[in-house]
Scaffold this active site. Structure first.
Site, PDB file in Angstrom:
ATOM      1  N   GLU A  15       3.877  -4.331 -22.849  1.00 29.21           N
ATOM      2  CA  GLU A  15       4.102  -3.190 -23.729  1.00 29.21           C
ATOM      3  C   GLU A  15       4.804  -3.478 -25.191  1.00 29.21           C
ATOM      4  OE1 GLU A  15       5.919  -0.300 -21.316  1.00 29.21           O
ATOM      5  OE2 GLU A  15       4.435  -0.654 -19.560  1.00 29.21           O
TER       6      GLU A  15
ATOM      7  N   HIS B 224      -2.763   3.932 -16.315  1.00 29.75           N
ATOM      8  CA  HIS B 224      -1.943   5.177 -15.920  1.00 29.75           C
ATOM      9  C   HIS B 224      -2.927   6.101 -16.228  1.00 29.75           C
ATOM     10  CE1 HIS B 224       1.126   2.965 -14.016  1.00 29.75           C
ATOM     11  NE2 HIS B 224       1.424   2.120 -15.376  1.00 29.75           N
TER      12      HIS B 224
ATOM     13  N   ASN C 262       0.274  -7.566 -20.978  1.00 22.06           N
ATOM     14  CA  ASN C 262       0.247  -6.370 -20.156  1.00 22.06           C
ATOM     15  C   ASN C 262       0.686  -5.191 -21.302  1.00 22.06           C
ATOM     16  OD1 ASN C 262      -0.579  -4.996 -17.960  1.00 22.06           O
ATOM     17  ND2 ASN C 262       1.573  -4.686 -17.424  1.00 22.06           N
TER      18      ASN C 262
ATOM     19  N   ASP D  97      -3.244   4.248 -11.469  1.00 24.29           N
ATOM     20  CA  ASP D  97      -3.035   5.492 -10.986  1.00 24.29           C
ATOM     21  C   ASP D  97      -3.558   6.820 -11.419  1.00 24.29           C
ATOM     22  OD1 ASP D  97      -0.950   5.852 -12.723  1.00 24.29           O
ATOM     23  OD2 ASP D  97       0.800   5.612 -11.468  1.00 24.29           O
TER      24      ASP D  97
HETATM   25  O1  9MR Z   1       7.211   2.231 -11.483  1.00 27.40           O
HETATM   26  C1  9MR Z   1       8.229   1.696 -12.219  1.00 27.40           C
HETATM   27  C2  9MR Z   1       9.453   2.720 -12.086  1.00 27.40           C
HETATM   28  O2  9MR Z   1       9.805   2.828 -10.502  1.00 27.40           O
HETATM   29  C3  9MR Z   1      10.618   2.313 -12.917  1.00 27.40           C
HETATM   30  O3  9MR Z   1      11.518   3.284 -12.668  1.00 27.40           O
HETATM   31  C4  9MR Z   1       9.992   2.145 -14.125  1.00 27.40           C
HETATM   32  C5  9MR Z   1      11.376   2.023 -14.926  1.00 27.40           C
HETATM   33  O4  9MR Z   1      10.744   1.945 -16.629  1.00 27.40           O
HETATM   34  O5  9MR Z   1       9.075   1.354 -14.438  1.00 27.40           O
HETATM   35  C6  9MR Z   1       8.037   1.769 -13.715  1.00 27.40           C
HETATM   36  O6  9MR Z   1       6.885   0.560 -13.699  1.00 27.40           O
HETATM   37  C7  9MR Z   1       6.376   0.500 -15.213  1.00 27.40           C
HETATM   38  C8  9MR Z   1       5.816  -0.837 -15.323  1.00 27.40           C
HETATM   39  O7  9MR Z   1       7.021  -1.923 -14.748  1.00 27.40           O
HETATM   40  C9  9MR Z   1       5.322  -1.129 -16.450  1.00 27.40           C
HETATM   41  N1  9MR Z   1       4.202  -0.139 -17.041  1.00 27.40           N
HETATM   42  C10 9MR Z   1       4.500   1.339 -16.675  1.00 27.40           C
HETATM   43  C11 9MR Z   1       5.032   1.382 -15.420  1.00 27.40           C
HETATM   44  C12 9MR Z   1       5.616   2.871 -15.078  1.00 27.40           C
HETATM   45  O8  9MR Z   1       6.529   3.503 -16.081  1.00 27.40           O
END
Ligand code: 9MR
Length: 342
Positions: free
Chosen positions: A154, A231, A195, A261
């Site tokens: 990101e 997402h 990513n 998702d």
């Molecule tokens: O699903 C993850 C969540 O449990 C964490 O709290 C969060 C922290 O920022 O990160 C989420 O996963 C992310 C992923 O690592 C990167 N892309 C976005 C995802 C959803 O926020």
């Protein structure tokens, strides 16, 4: 009579065993990974569930050919205190994957979020050295066991400019290139991915990502793939997703769906679940249409463990199985699509 009684008793015992295993026993109509043939079908893994829930583990083992640590390989978890690394949870997932013959998607080495506070406080060259060491140490530990890494996660804002982060602030634009070059040296065999979130369709963010990848490749920066997180919500797969995958693949990199998702407003009724199934199916078919789309990873597989309700109050029901691990219409739609019958 005695025989009949014995049969009934035996049948009762079997029934009780099945009931005791309860919803965790899930008889799923099929196995996603078997349906997929050449593509990997993956999921993000919640470490607490992995440790504590047999039904979760069973589904994880049976349904998927690839796993991504949802949180336990993020820097804040791996090295909360400088120099004190804790691999326990990361190892747990990698060991599980080895036991079940699954690929692991390493997630993620350099990201603006979930960094330990001590990293956020570093400056200039010290930060650069520490980032390099973090990439090297982590990749070397899992060399041969993790063959695909989300090296950079990101890096862009929605308008296509660089997203603010300690890396961007201290190191300037060059941190992305440096991360990939460091990663290639750390593990020459691993597939290195960039990513990105919200870059599914052409638009300012995706166009900037495309320009960035093209520019970096042009200068020999070792990028092997681009991950599209996907997402999504009930509005569906953004128009142009497939064409977008295609234009990135045409640059000579692999592509993948890395975090799919489909969030719904709660409570989700039958109609919403049907819409969700269509959205999932569309995303899967878009990947399958592109030979270089190597894998489809879901961001969790049960509504019992999904990031959506915690971060988007009032929304959820975003995954393939319900909270009792029962298949939703989305599961059946994905299975059909993977079998080429969607
Ligand atoms: O699903 C993850 C969540 O449990 C964490 O709290 C969060 C922290 O920022 O990160 C989420 O996963 C992310 C992923 O690592 C990167 N892309 C976005 C995802 C959803 O926020």
């Amino acid at each position: 009579m005695a025989v009949l009684v014995a049969v009934l008793v035996a049948a009762g015992a079997v029934l009780r065993v099945l009931q005791a295993r309860g919803p965790e026993a899930v008889a799923l109509p099929g196995q996603l990974q078997k349906a997929a043939e050449k593509r990997l079908v993956g999921t993000a893994v919640d470490d607490t569930a992995l440790r504590n829930e047999p039904g979760y583990r069973r589904n994880l083992a049976e349904q998927f050919s690839s796993v991504t640590p949802e949180n336990v390989m993020k820097w804040a978890v791996l090295e909360p205190v400088r120099g004190k690394r804790d691999w326990a949870a990361a190892d747990r997932l990698v060991d599980f994957a080895a036991e079940h013959d699954q690929a692991v998607r390493g997630h993620t080495l350099v990201w603006f979020s979930q960094n330990p506070p001590w990293v956020e406080a570093l400056e200039g060259d010290e930060l650069l050295q520490v980032v390099r060491e973090h990439i090297r140490t982590t990749m070397e530990r899992y060399a041969g066991r993790i063959r695909t890494w989300d090296v950079v996660n990101e890096p862009l804002e929605d308008d296509g400019t660089r997203r603010p982060s300690v890396f961007q602030r201290e190191l300037g634009d060059g941190w992305v290139e440096d991360a990939f070059r460091t990663a290639r040296v750390a593990d020459g065999e691993a597939k290195l991915y960039l990513n990105e979130i919200g870059a599914e369709a052409p638009g300012p963010k995706s166009d900037a990502l495309y320009a960035l990848v093209r520019e970096l490749l042009g200068r020999g920066v070792p990028i092997d793939g681009v991950g599209f997180q996907a997402h999504l919500n009930r509005r569906g797969v953004p128009d142009g997703f497939r064409a977008n995958l295609e234009r990135f693949a045409a640059l000579g990199v692999d592509v993948a769906i890395t975090e799919a998702d489909v969030a719904l407003k709660l409570p989700a009724d039958a109609a919403a679940l049907r819409v969700q199934a269509r959205v999932y199916r569309g995303a899967v078919k878009d990947c399958l249409a592109i030979p270089r789309c190597r894998s489809i990873t879901f961001w969790g597989f049960t509504d019992r463990h999904s990031w959506i309700p915690a971060t988007q109050p009032g929304r959820g029901a975003a995954t393939l199985l319900d909270a009792e691990l029962r298949p939703k219409p989305a599961y059946r739609a994905v299975l059909k699509a993977l079998r080429g019958r969607g």
